[in-house]
Design an enzyme around this catalytic site. Structure first.
Site, short mmCIF file in Angstrom:
data_model
loop_
_atom_site.label_atom_id
_atom_site.label_comp_id
_atom_site.label_asym_id
_atom_site.label_seq_id
_atom_site.Cartn_x
_atom_site.Cartn_y
_atom_site.Cartn_z
N SER A 1 0.95 -1.17 -0.06
CA SER A 1 -0.03 0.12 -0.05
C SER A 1 0.99 1.25 -0.19
O SER A 1 2.05 1.12 0.27
CB SER A 1 -0.87 -0.18 1.22
OG SER A 1 -1.37 1.35 1.64
N TYR B 1 -2.42 -1.12 10.53
CA TYR B 1 -2.25 -1.08 8.99
C TYR B 1 -1.02 -0.73 8.60
O TYR B 1 -0.26 -1.19 7.67
CB TYR B 1 -3.45 -0.42 8.44
CG TYR B 1 -3.77 -0.62 6.93
CD1 TYR B 1 -4.31 -1.68 6.46
CD2 TYR B 1 -3.18 0.35 5.93
CE1 TYR B 1 -4.60 -1.93 5.10
CE2 TYR B 1 -3.14 0.09 4.51
CZ TYR B 1 -4.11 -1.09 4.25
OH TYR B 1 -4.21 -1.12 2.86
P1 NAD Z 1 -11.42 -6.33 -0.11
O1 NAD Z 1 -12.08 -6.20 1.31
O2 NAD Z 1 -12.17 -6.15 -1.27
O3 NAD Z 1 -10.82 -7.81 -0.38
C1 NAD Z 1 -10.28 -8.75 0.68
C2 NAD Z 1 -10.26 -9.73 0.54
O4 NAD Z 1 -9.64 -10.71 1.67
C3 NAD Z 1 -11.50 -10.68 0.53
O5 NAD Z 1 -11.33 -11.70 -0.73
C4 NAD Z 1 -11.83 -11.19 1.81
O6 NAD Z 1 -12.40 -12.43 1.59
C5 NAD Z 1 -10.30 -11.75 2.21
N1 NAD Z 1 -10.08 -11.87 3.61
C6 NAD Z 1 -10.47 -10.99 4.69
N2 NAD Z 1 -10.27 -11.48 5.93
C7 NAD Z 1 -9.70 -12.78 5.42
C8 NAD Z 1 -9.12 -13.93 6.25
N3 NAD Z 1 -9.25 -13.77 7.61
N4 NAD Z 1 -8.82 -15.04 5.66
C9 NAD Z 1 -8.81 -15.19 4.44
N5 NAD Z 1 -9.25 -13.97 3.50
C10 NAD Z 1 -9.77 -13.09 4.05
O7 NAD Z 1 -10.09 -5.66 -0.02
P2 NAD Z 1 -9.15 -4.82 -1.22
O8 NAD Z 1 -9.52 -3.46 -0.94
O9 NAD Z 1 -9.20 -5.67 -2.40
O10 NAD Z 1 -7.64 -5.22 -0.38
C11 NAD Z 1 -6.90 -6.14 -0.74
C12 NAD Z 1 -5.52 -5.81 -0.27
O11 NAD Z 1 -4.96 -4.60 -1.01
C13 NAD Z 1 -5.20 -5.43 1.24
O12 NAD Z 1 -4.15 -6.17 1.41
C14 NAD Z 1 -5.49 -4.18 1.08
O13 NAD Z 1 -4.49 -3.74 2.52
C15 NAD Z 1 -4.48 -3.53 0.17
N6 NAD Z 1 -4.88 -2.39 -0.32
C16 NAD Z 1 -6.09 -1.64 -0.60
C17 NAD Z 1 -6.35 -0.53 -1.08
C18 NAD Z 1 -7.39 -0.03 -1.42
O14 NAD Z 1 -7.75 0.99 -1.60
N7 NAD Z 1 -8.81 -0.86 -1.39
C19 NAD Z 1 -5.11 0.40 -1.38
C20 NAD Z 1 -3.84 -0.05 -0.97
C21 NAD Z 1 -3.53 -1.49 -0.46
#
Ligand code: NAD
Length: 260
Positions: free
Chosen positions: A142, A155
């Protein structure tokens, strides 16, 4: 380009992970999806990907905060797919609270899912990659792997940690054909961010539109959310011949956020 390879993408039942899984499937990789989803949701996603891209698709519902469950998932990938050639450590959650009020259970959850799970999958996958002389490990970090924001202690700590882990794994795999890089998105409009918008609106007494414009995208000079398709394209590049010298890179995809 990726025919004959298997990609395990954690947290790929929604958001960024699903975007990466689709991009890799489009290149011909077999895919193992992972996430907390019902059987019906998992079956629907498996069919969607296999029908669209003609690849084999598996699913693991392992709770990645549990090392034993991770071991079970890695065993399944080894048995049914011959191991992960591409490992995308992507599953993650967020919690926003001042540090003095930060729930200890949320700290523990975020460190175990956003950081420790990547350690466990990597330690279990890398020997197979070294034996094959080829492997790609991509960590979804991130912008918060590089800079901080208030109220995101766990985080930001976990994401800075994953940047360090990425560099160590890059060095250990370097002479064995294994590459490890981290993609650092700015804000991507996924279910994770939707929840954050709602929480922040409540915490700051703002509308959700105000939170998007004045809080989230205030830091992102392009004023545009990063898309899951763009992140998928970056993952494909990291698996391509052109990406073979990328190793230990902490790649910003944040519209200029961390350039400031
Ligand atoms: P999201 O909520 O859409 O997806 C999260 C995924 O993780 C889902 O498939 C969920 O089922 C799974 N998950 C959650 N808890 C779990 C557990 N205990 N065991 C197994 N799977 C689990 O989130 P996203 O926004 O797509 O985020 C994905 C990654 O990207 C994360 O690491 C997040 O920190 C990172 N990220 C997101 C953003 C953003 O703006 N959305 C920005 C930078 C980084």
């Amino acid at each position: 380009m990726l025919q004959g390879k298997t990609a395990l993408v954690t947290g790929s039942t929604s958001g960024i992970g699903l975007g990466i899984a689709k991009a890799l499937a489009k290149q011909g990789a077999d895919i193992v999806l992972s996430g907390l989803a019902s059987d019906a949701e998992a079956d629907a996603l498996k069919s969607e990907l296999s029908d669209s891209f003609g690849v084999r698709v598996g699913f693991s519902g392992a709770n990645l905060t549990d090392p034993d469950a991770i071991e079970g998932m890695m065993g399944y990938v080894a048995r049914d797919f011959g191991g992960a050639d591409i490992l995308v450590n992507n599953a993650g959650v967020q919690h926003v609270a001042p540090i003095e009020d930060f729930p200890v259970s949320r700290w523990d959850l975020i460190i175990s899912l956003n950081l420790s799970a990547a350690f466990h999958t990597t330690r279990m996958a890398i020997s197979g990659m070294k034996e094959k002389g080829w492997g790609r490990i991509i960590n979804t970090a991130s912008a918060h792997a590089l800079v901080a924001s208030p109220y995101k202690a766990a985080y930001v700590a976990a994401k800075h940690g994953i940047a360090g882990l990425t560099k160590v794994v890059a060095l250990e795999g370097a002479e064995h054909g294994v590459r490890c890089n981290a993609i650092c998105p700015g804000y991507v409009y996924t279910p994770l961010v939707e929840g954050q918008v709602a929480d922040t609106a409540k915490a700051r007494g703002m509308t959700e539109e105000e939170v998007k414009r004045d809080v989230l995208l205030a830091a992102q000079p392009t004023k545009e959310f990063v898309t899951t398709e763009q992140i998928g394209d970056m993952a494909v590049f990291l698996c391509s011949a052109g990406g073979a010298s990328m190793n230990g890179s902490i790649i910003q995809m944040d519209g200029g956020w961390t350039a400031q």
